[in-house]
Structures are given as structure tokens and as C-alpha cells.
Design a protein around this motif. Structure first.
Motif, short mmCIF file in Angstrom:
data_model
loop_
_atom_site.label_atom_id
_atom_site.label_comp_id
_atom_site.label_asym_id
_atom_site.label_seq_id
_atom_site.Cartn_x
_atom_site.Cartn_y
_atom_site.Cartn_z
N VAL A 1 42.12 72.41 28.27
CA VAL A 1 41.42 71.13 28.65
C VAL A 1 40.48 71.10 27.50
O VAL A 1 39.83 72.02 26.97
CB VAL A 1 40.41 71.16 30.04
CG1 VAL A 1 39.54 72.57 29.81
CG2 VAL A 1 39.88 69.90 30.19
N PHE A 2 40.27 69.93 26.86
CA PHE A 2 39.58 69.45 25.79
C PHE A 2 39.01 68.36 25.73
O PHE A 2 39.46 67.20 26.45
CB PHE A 2 40.39 69.84 24.61
CG PHE A 2 41.76 69.37 24.71
CD1 PHE A 2 42.32 67.85 24.35
CD2 PHE A 2 42.64 70.04 25.24
CE1 PHE A 2 43.46 67.59 24.46
CE2 PHE A 2 44.25 69.69 25.34
CZ PHE A 2 44.07 68.31 24.73
N LEU B 1 38.93 63.11 28.93
CA LEU B 1 39.35 64.81 28.92
C LEU B 1 41.04 64.71 28.83
O LEU B 1 41.74 64.11 29.16
CB LEU B 1 39.17 65.62 30.06
CG LEU B 1 37.78 65.77 30.37
CD1 LEU B 1 37.33 66.59 31.98
CD2 LEU B 1 36.91 66.48 29.24
N GLY B 2 41.38 65.92 27.77
CA GLY B 2 42.90 65.79 27.54
C GLY B 2 43.15 67.13 28.11
O GLY B 2 42.53 68.06 28.36
N PHE B 3 44.38 67.31 28.75
CA PHE B 3 45.11 68.20 29.23
C PHE B 3 46.27 68.69 28.68
O PHE B 3 47.16 67.71 28.33
CB PHE B 3 45.19 68.22 30.78
CG PHE B 3 44.05 67.76 31.70
CD1 PHE B 3 43.33 69.10 32.11
CD2 PHE B 3 43.24 66.69 31.58
CE1 PHE B 3 42.19 68.77 33.11
CE2 PHE B 3 42.25 66.65 32.44
CZ PHE B 3 41.49 67.61 33.10
N LEU B 4 46.66 70.09 28.50
CA LEU B 4 47.87 70.32 27.79
C LEU B 4 48.35 71.70 28.47
O LEU B 4 48.24 72.61 28.48
CB LEU B 4 47.65 70.58 26.31
CG LEU B 4 49.09 71.06 25.51
CD1 LEU B 4 49.80 69.70 25.26
CD2 LEU B 4 48.59 71.56 24.14
N HIS C 1 51.16 66.58 27.43
CA HIS C 1 49.81 66.24 27.13
C HIS C 1 49.41 65.11 28.21
O HIS C 1 49.99 64.05 28.08
CB HIS C 1 49.66 65.97 25.85
CG HIS C 1 48.43 65.31 25.35
ND1 HIS C 1 48.30 64.43 24.43
CD2 HIS C 1 47.09 65.62 25.92
CE1 HIS C 1 46.86 63.94 24.38
NE2 HIS C 1 46.24 64.88 25.10
N THR C 2 48.18 65.06 28.77
CA THR C 2 48.02 64.18 29.56
C THR C 2 46.42 63.72 29.37
O THR C 2 45.79 64.70 28.74
CB THR C 2 47.93 64.40 31.03
OG1 THR C 2 47.30 65.73 31.25
CG2 THR C 2 49.50 64.66 31.63
N PHE C 3 45.88 62.51 29.64
CA PHE C 3 44.52 62.08 29.26
C PHE C 3 43.85 61.51 30.67
O PHE C 3 44.46 60.72 31.09
CB PHE C 3 44.80 61.10 28.15
CG PHE C 3 43.43 60.55 27.86
CD1 PHE C 3 42.39 60.89 26.85
CD2 PHE C 3 43.19 59.20 28.33
CE1 PHE C 3 41.27 60.43 26.65
CE2 PHE C 3 41.84 58.50 27.84
CZ PHE C 3 40.69 59.39 27.26
#
Length: 341
Positions: free
Chosen positions: A55-56, A67-70, A77-79
């Protein structure tokens, strides 16, 4: 002169035409996006408890914050977009992986600590009032949260939040208490040790008890400390590595930090940061990247490290997200590249 005036009129007419088309079609933001898209921004990556997801902080190409998730295995990659005028920074998972704690900014020098579900939704605000609240992290049992608090910005043109110290939220009682009183100019990444009592952090420019000048004279540019509520001594645990900062700790107690390595490598030019491990009072160098490392994090099991780095000699271009083994081997790109915010 005629050509210059004519050129300016043409550019102005073109912009007016774009806006007019957008308004008529009800798609102003989309039309702007065609011409003014930005590079994305990524920051503050952190692992999920099982080490499979990152998470970033992210601002996407349309300028939306969220928040981004990878998924590290599938590279999916989801946002998740946040509401307008707010930005989530320093996201960090709870030990059970069911929640994420983050700092939510409402503008300059105004931020709160919030908890969300594991998908970045269903937000609950844990703090209130003026001031800056940053770099939160859960305790090993998930019942407490450490964070950095600065009550008010300094006077002058910079308007930076100063006099920073570490505070703790008890999620059971709701109480908030202050753990340190050094009034650092900048304090980052307080994290608990596995015992839930000691904590590690980096702090630069303490006003108390001896002042920054005296501290620098005694210890130089070494800013990593290990303390507890009952034992607080302003002596850095790492010495001899210039600008040692931003520690990260696994749930096993593995400690990673970064430091400037130009002097060690006899290298000139822009500062190079590299990663080191701290074990048994000994520092072990993990990387020789010849890069600027913006931020990084170690996985809960201590086996992986994620980092954002830029290897351009003059630090131009974008920062790229990498992952590697915690012994410094197996460095590979995760395919996400963005500019510095």
C-alpha cells in the motif's frame, strides 16, 4: 514582432477552443486531462502482514489523490481515490491486515490520523485540532498507534511544522499521550519493537535538552534513536554513517536504515543513499545503488525490502519502485515510476 503576436493569438485561440468544446460536451476535466496530464506520484510504500501486497500514497495521472495497492505476485495495481482536498500519506497495515492507518492532510500544516479498512475505505478519524500528525504505525498487538505530532508551524516564510515529538493513541481507551519531549525540527517513522515497549525513530534538530548545535557537535549527522517511555537518552544508536535516517523494523526486530555513502565510496556529485542493516550493534551494508533513495520499508517477516530510488546522476527524471531481498540481492523493478512530489 508581427509573427510573435500572431503566434500568441493562435495559441490563445486554440486554448479557448478546447475549453469551449469541453464545456459544450460536458467534459471539461477530460479535455484538460488530454493536454495537462501529469506523471503519477508514489510514496511511502508499506507491506501487508503477509508480505503479498503493498500500500502506498499515490496521485494518479489525472491529479487525483488516493491510496495505491500492488499485488506483488501478480503485479496488479489498483487505486482508491480519496475525497477532494484531502491526501492520505504514510499508510501502514494493522498486524491482522484488516485496517490501514494513515495521515490525512486537509491543507498546509493541518493533518489528522485516520484508520480505514484494508481496501482504503470506511474511514474513522482518531485525532482532532490544529497541527501536523504524520508517520503513524500500529503496535505489534494492534491496540496502539504511534505518530509524530507538531502543534503549530514555525513563523516565517517556510511555514513548516516544527517542534515534533512522538505521541501514542490507545485504541481501547481512546487516550492520547506524549512519549517524547525533544522538540525535533524533523521526526520520522516511529515504530514499535516486537516487545511493544521500545520504539525506534529518526529525529533531526532537537531543541531540548541540549539544542541542535550542541547535539551536532557531539554526534554529527546521526539521527536514529531507540527509546522507551521509561528510558529516553538522546544518543544515536548508529554513528559514523552520515545522515543515517528513516529506520524500518520487521516484526522479528530486523532493523534497516539508510545513510549517505559518498564519503565511504569517495564519490562526488549528488548524494547517494544506501541501505544498511543493524544487528547486534553492527552495521552491515546491503546496497551499492549509486542512487537517491526516497523511502523504503522492510516486510513484516524481514525477508523483503521495497524502495523508491532514482539513479540519474543529477537526480532528474522519475523515482522507480523496486523490491529486493533483505540481504540486498534480487533487486527488481515493480514497474511503477513517478516523479517526486
Amino acid at each position: 514582432m508581427f509573427c510573435f503576436v500572431f503566434f500568441k493569438k493562435m495559441i490563445f485561440s486554440f486554448i479557448i477552443a478546447v475549453v469551449a468544446i469541453a464545456v459544450m460536451g460536458g467534459g471539461l476535466s477530460k479535455s484538460y486531462a488530454m493536454f495537462f496530464d501529469n506523471d503519477p506520484v508514489y510514496g511511502d510504500p508499506s507491506f501487508s502482514p503477509d508480505g503479498k501486497t503493498l500500500v502506498f500514497r499515490e496521485r494518479n495521472v489525472r491529479g487525483k489523490n488516493g491510496l495505491g495497492f500492488l499485488d506483488i505476485e501478480t503485479n496488479v495495481h489498483t487505486f482508491m481515490e480519496t475525497p477532494e482536498n484531502s491526501r492520505l500519506s504514510y499508510p501502514s497495515f494493522s498486524p491482522d491486515g484488516k485496517h490501514i492507518v494513515a495521515s490525512k492532510s486537509y491543507g498546509p500544516n493541518q493533518s489528522q490520523i485516520v484508520v480505514l479498512d484494508a481496501n482504503g475505505r470506511e474511514e474513522v478519524e482518531l485525532t482532532e485540532g490544529k497541527g501536523c500528525r504524520t508517520t503513524p504505525s500500529f503496535s505489534p498487538n494492534g491496540n496502539k498507534i504511534l505518530f509524530v505530532f507538531s502543534p503549530l508551524p514555525e513563523t516565517g516564510s517556510t511555514k513548516k511544522c516544527v517542534d515534533q515529538d512522538i505521541f501514542e493513541i490507545d485504541l481501547v481507551s481512546g487516550d492520547i499521550r506524549q512519549l517524547t519531549d525533544f522538540q525535533f525540527y524533523q521526526l520520522l517513522y516511529p515504530q514499535y519493537f516486537p516487545d511493544g515497549e521500545r520504539f525506534i525513530f529518526s529525529g533531526d534538530g532537537p531543541r531540548k535538552p541540549i539544542g541542535y548545535r550542541e547535539y551536532e557537535r557531539k554526534f554529527g549527522a546521526n539521527f536514529i534513536f531507540i527509546m522507551s517511555l521509561d528510558h529516553q537518552e538522546l544518543v544515536p544508536v548508529v554513528q559514523g554513517y552520515p545522515y543515517s535516517t528513516k529506520p524500518s523494523i520487521s516484526r522479528r526486530g530486523d532493523i534497516i536504515f539508510m545513510a549517505v555513502t559518498n564519503r565511504i565510496d569517495n564519490a562526488r556529485g549528488s548524494w547517494n543513499y544506501d541501505l544498511f542493516s543493524l544487528s547486534g550493534g553492527q552495521e552491515i551494508r546491503l546496497t551499492n545503488l549509486k542512487s537517491s533513495i526516497l523511502t523504503y520499508s522492510i516486510s513484516p517477516d524481514g525477508r523483503k525490502i521495497v524502495l523508491l530510488a532514482n539513479d540519474h546522476p543529477k537526480r532528474r527524471g522519475n523515482y522507480e519502485m523496486f523490491i529486493m531481498n533483505s540481504d540486498g540481492t534480487g533487486l527488481r523493478s515493480l514497474g511503477l515510476s513517478g516523479r517526486l512530489n
